[in-house]
Each structure stands twice: as structure tokens, then as C-alpha cells.
Design a protein around this motif. Structure first.
Motif, short mmCIF file in Angstrom:
data_model
loop_
_atom_site.label_atom_id
_atom_site.label_comp_id
_atom_site.label_asym_id
_atom_site.label_seq_id
_atom_site.Cartn_x
_atom_site.Cartn_y
_atom_site.Cartn_z
N THR A 1 0.81 -1.22 0.00
CA THR A 1 0.00 0.00 0.00
C THR A 1 0.84 1.27 0.00
O THR A 1 0.46 2.28 -0.59
N ASP A 2 2.01 1.22 0.68
CA ASP A 2 2.89 2.38 0.71
C ASP A 2 4.29 1.92 1.14
O ASP A 2 4.51 0.75 1.45
N ILE A 3 5.24 2.84 1.17
CA ILE A 3 6.62 2.49 1.48
C ILE A 3 6.76 1.99 2.92
O ILE A 3 7.57 1.11 3.22
N HIS A 4 5.93 2.53 3.83
CA HIS A 4 5.99 2.10 5.23
C HIS A 4 5.55 0.64 5.34
O HIS A 4 6.21 -0.18 6.01
N HIS A 5 4.46 0.30 4.69
CA HIS A 5 3.96 -1.08 4.70
C HIS A 5 5.00 -2.02 4.08
O HIS A 5 5.27 -3.12 4.60
N PHE A 6 5.60 -1.59 2.99
CA PHE A 6 6.63 -2.36 2.31
C PHE A 6 7.82 -2.62 3.23
O PHE A 6 8.27 -3.76 3.39
N SER A 7 8.34 -1.57 3.83
CA SER A 7 9.53 -1.70 4.68
C SER A 7 9.27 -2.61 5.87
O SER A 7 10.10 -3.46 6.23
N LYS A 8 8.11 -2.45 6.48
CA LYS A 8 7.77 -3.25 7.65
C LYS A 8 7.63 -4.73 7.30
O LYS A 8 8.18 -5.60 7.98
N ALA A 9 6.91 -5.02 6.19
CA ALA A 9 6.71 -6.41 5.79
C ALA A 9 8.02 -7.04 5.33
O ALA A 9 8.30 -8.21 5.63
N PHE A 10 8.84 -6.26 4.62
CA PHE A 10 10.11 -6.79 4.11
C PHE A 10 11.06 -7.14 5.26
O PHE A 10 11.66 -8.22 5.27
N LYS A 11 11.18 -6.24 6.23
CA LYS A 11 12.09 -6.49 7.35
C LYS A 11 11.61 -7.66 8.20
O LYS A 11 12.42 -8.48 8.67
N LYS A 12 10.30 -7.77 8.38
CA LYS A 12 9.77 -8.88 9.16
C LYS A 12 10.07 -10.21 8.49
O LYS A 12 10.33 -11.22 9.16
N SER A 13 10.05 -10.23 7.16
CA SER A 13 10.28 -11.46 6.42
C SER A 13 11.76 -11.81 6.27
O SER A 13 12.14 -12.98 6.39
N THR A 14 12.60 -10.79 6.05
CA THR A 14 14.02 -11.05 5.74
C THR A 14 14.98 -10.70 6.87
O THR A 14 16.14 -11.12 6.85
N GLY A 15 14.51 -9.90 7.82
CA GLY A 15 15.38 -9.50 8.92
C GLY A 15 16.19 -8.24 8.64
O GLY A 15 16.92 -7.77 9.52
N VAL A 16 16.08 -7.69 7.43
CA VAL A 16 16.79 -6.46 7.08
C VAL A 16 15.84 -5.52 6.36
O VAL A 16 14.79 -5.93 5.85
N THR A 17 16.20 -4.24 6.32
CA THR A 17 15.38 -3.27 5.61
C THR A 17 15.60 -3.41 4.11
O THR A 17 16.63 -3.94 3.67
N PRO A 18 14.66 -2.91 3.28
CA PRO A 18 14.87 -2.96 1.83
C PRO A 18 16.16 -2.25 1.41
O PRO A 18 16.89 -2.74 0.54
N GLY A 19 16.47 -1.10 2.03
CA GLY A 19 17.68 -0.36 1.68
C GLY A 19 18.94 -1.16 1.98
O GLY A 19 19.87 -1.20 1.17
N SER A 20 18.97 -1.80 3.14
CA SER A 20 20.13 -2.61 3.50
C SER A 20 20.27 -3.81 2.57
O SER A 20 21.38 -4.18 2.17
N TYR A 21 19.16 -4.43 2.22
CA TYR A 21 19.19 -5.57 1.32
C TYR A 21 19.75 -5.17 -0.04
O TYR A 21 20.60 -5.87 -0.61
N ARG A 22 19.29 -4.03 -0.54
CA ARG A 22 19.79 -3.56 -1.84
C ARG A 22 21.28 -3.27 -1.78
O ARG A 22 22.03 -3.66 -2.68
N HIS A 23 21.70 -2.57 -0.74
CA HIS A 23 23.11 -2.21 -0.60
C HIS A 23 23.99 -3.45 -0.59
O HIS A 23 25.02 -3.52 -1.27
N GLU A 24 23.59 -4.47 0.17
CA GLU A 24 24.39 -5.67 0.30
C GLU A 24 24.45 -6.46 -1.02
O GLU A 24 25.52 -6.90 -1.44
N HIS A 25 23.31 -6.62 -1.69
CA HIS A 25 23.28 -7.45 -2.88
C HIS A 25 23.83 -6.75 -4.11
O HIS A 25 24.40 -7.40 -4.98
N GLN A 26 23.70 -5.43 -4.18
CA GLN A 26 24.31 -4.73 -5.30
C GLN A 26 25.81 -4.66 -5.12
O GLN A 26 26.57 -4.70 -6.08
N ARG A 27 26.29 -4.59 -3.86
CA ARG A 27 27.72 -4.59 -3.60
C ARG A 27 28.32 -5.93 -3.99
O ARG A 27 29.41 -5.99 -4.56
#
Length: 309
Positions: free
Chosen positions: A280-306
Motif C-alpha cells: 500500500t505504501d513504502i511504510h507497509h513495504f519496509s515493515k513487511a520486508f524487514k519482518k520477512s528477511t530481517g533487514v530493511t529494503p535499503g540494507s538488502y539492496r546495498h548488500e546485494h548490489q555490492r
């Protein structure tokens, strides 16, 4: 059998294996006409076909009427009209509907066949051009509105074949035949005996492909239950038995997985990814993503693009 009058020998076809048919008429897909149809709302009158009509609804609402039954197709849906089927269709909205008229089985007179026009329902004079129907065989039943096991691959292969057909070069035509053979193989794997069962009240094999093409949309239990021809409560119970989790949990897992792919392999912004994955929005996305993966979307992107460098 309603289609028997269109057989070349004038007799009712003997029910047998589609694989036995290949010894008489080999499987050699031949694309006769194809296009990426972009249309305003319209109606197409009743007719019967000599060949197959395969349709993909890329955008809009498309209503297909086959043998007295209506099928309401929308974004991401596939439809198949088989030879001899009495049918009509309409675009209820502006639509983009890539389509192809094609033979599946080899006929030495295939160059003489053609897509019929509205009003052409008596095809007795063209019985020698009529393609065998898949659904006339004991070991395959493809519904009008169907759900390939791998809908994304099916769609991409089909669209690639249309684009190549429009080039009208010898090499392109050869590749079209190869791609459409793969399309037919996927159909038989999904709806042939020993493959996955059709989407009916007892089977939910279509759910993954149905949802994967609609992750940017709001998906509800009521919508999925209607597709399965079950009540919401019975659908939810059947879904848990099949997938071991609720429909909500299953779709959420698909949304997060798609987000992971976009974060690692695209330059889309986080709000864009949230929208593409149906949050529904970036807040919902960030919350659901971190709950599922243990990291924020930004951290996940930084790690995998690196890691990709």
C-alpha cells in the motif's frame, strides 16, 4: 459430439490419445496470423474457427463467449478458442490483446486455411482444413481460460513468437515454430494426462501463476475464491491443505520475493518497488520486508548490489 460434423471424413472422431494423433498429423505449430492488438471497446460477432486462437490479455477487460458460456478475462489472463468452437468476443474497455491464429498439427494444405470472419459458422466446405481439437482426446483438456504452470515464461515465449512472426523472414519463421512448439509443450504439461490438473474446484495449481501476474494489484480471498468457484471459507481451507499457509501469507511471501529480485537487479526506487509489488505504501513495504528477511529494503539492496561487483 458438437464438432464432429466438421471432421474431414464426416464421421464422429474416435476418442484416443493426442500422442497417437502425432503419428498421423505431427505436431508442427504454424502461426497463420498474429498481432499486438490495441483496440478501443469493440465487439466481434459469432463464428467458428478452422484453427486455434490463442489470446493474452495484456491490458483491459476482454469478454470471450464460447459455446454459450462467458469468460471474463483481464490483465494477465490467457484464453484459447479451439477449432469448431462457436464463439464471439468483445473488449469491454480499451484493450491490448496479443493474439495468434495457428495450426498445431501438420496439414499439407495449411496454406489454404484462413482465420474465419464474423458470421462464418457453417464450415462444412472447409472440413479438409479443420484442425484436430485437443479437447477431443482422452488425455488432454485445456479450458478456454487457462493458467499455465509457469505463466511468466509462457507469456514471454508467446509474445516473442508474435514479434518474430511480424518480421516475416525465413529465420524468424523457423524460430516462431520452435517457440510455439514450446508453448504447446507447456500447455500439455499443464493440462495433459500426467501434468497439472486444470483450474477447477478441486485443484489450486493455477494460484501461483495467477498471483504472479497480478502482484501489483490488490488480491483478495474473495477474488481467488471466485476464480476457484468455491466459497471464501472453503477456498481458504483448501488453500491451507494445499500450500500449508493462508492465502494472505502466501501472496505476501510472493510480494517479498519479487521485491528482493527488484532490489538486487533493478534501479527502481523503493516507492516504485513497493507499488510494483502491491504494497500500500513504502511504510507497509519496509515493515513487511524487514519482518520477512530481517533487514530493511535499503540494507538488502546495498548488500546485494555490492556483491554483484
Amino acid at each position: 459430439m458438437p464438432h464432429a460434423i466438421y471432421r474431414a471424413d464426416g464421421e464422429e472422431p474416435q476418442m484416443k490419445s493426442v500422442f497417437e494423433q502425432w503419428s498421423v498429423s505431427p505436431l508442427v505449430p504454424y502461426m497463420r496470423q498474429a498481432d499486438f492488438a490495441v483496440r478501443y471497446p469493440y465487439k466481434h460477432g459469432e463464428r467458428r474457427l478452422l484453427d486455434y486462437l490463442l489470446i493474452y490479455v495484456q491490458e483491459g477487460s476482454f469478454h470471450l463467449h464460447v459455446e454459450g458460456k462467458e469468460y471474463k478475462l483481464r490483465n494477465g489472463d490467457f484464453g484459447l478458442v479451439q477449432p469448431g468452437d462457436l464463439h464471439a468476443f468483445e473488449g469491454a474497455t480499451n484493450t491490448i490483446t496479443p493474439f495468434a491464429h495457428l495450426d498445431l498439427f501438420y496439414n499439407p494444405q495449411r496454406q489454404d486455411s484462413f482465420p474465419t470472419k464474423p458470421g462464418q459458422v457453417a464450415l462444412g466446405d472447409y472440413a479438409h482444413l479443420m484442425q484436430p481439437r485437443l479437447n477431443d482426446y482422452d488425455d488432454v483438456q485445456v479450458p478456454v481460460q487457462f493458467y499455465p504452470s509457469d505463466a511468466t515464461h509462457f507469456r514471454d515465449t508467446f509474445l516473442r513468437a508474435i514479434a518474430l512472426w511480424m518480421e516475416q523472414t525465413p529465420l524468424a519463421r523457423l524460430e516462431v515454430q520452435q517457440l510455439m512448439t514450446e508453448v504447446v509443450l507447456m500447455l500439455l504439461q499443464s493440462y495433459g494426462k500426467g501434468g497439472h490438473a486444470p483450474a477447477d474446484a478441486g485443484q489450486l495449481n493455477w494460484v501461483t501463476s495467477y498471483c504472479s501476474l497480478r502482484l501489483s494489484e490488490r488480491l483478495t480471498v474473495e477474488q481467488l475464491a471466485h476464480q476457484a468457484k468455491l466459497s471464501p471459507s472453503r477456498f481458504t481451507a483448501r488453500f491451507r491443505q494445499t500450500f500449508g499457509q493462508s492465502p494472505y501469507q502466501y501472496v505476501l511471501r510472493m510480494r517479498v520475493q519479487h521485491a528482493r529480485e527488484l532490489l538486487a537487479g533493478s534501479t527502481s526506487t523503493l516507492p516504485q518497488i513497493a507499488d510494483l509489488c502491491g504494497f500500500t505504501d513504502i511504510h507497509h513495504f519496509s515493515k513487511a520486508f524487514k519482518k520477512s528477511t530481517g533487514v530493511t529494503p535499503g540494507s538488502y539492496r546495498h548488500e546485494h548490489q555490492r556483491q554483484s561487483y
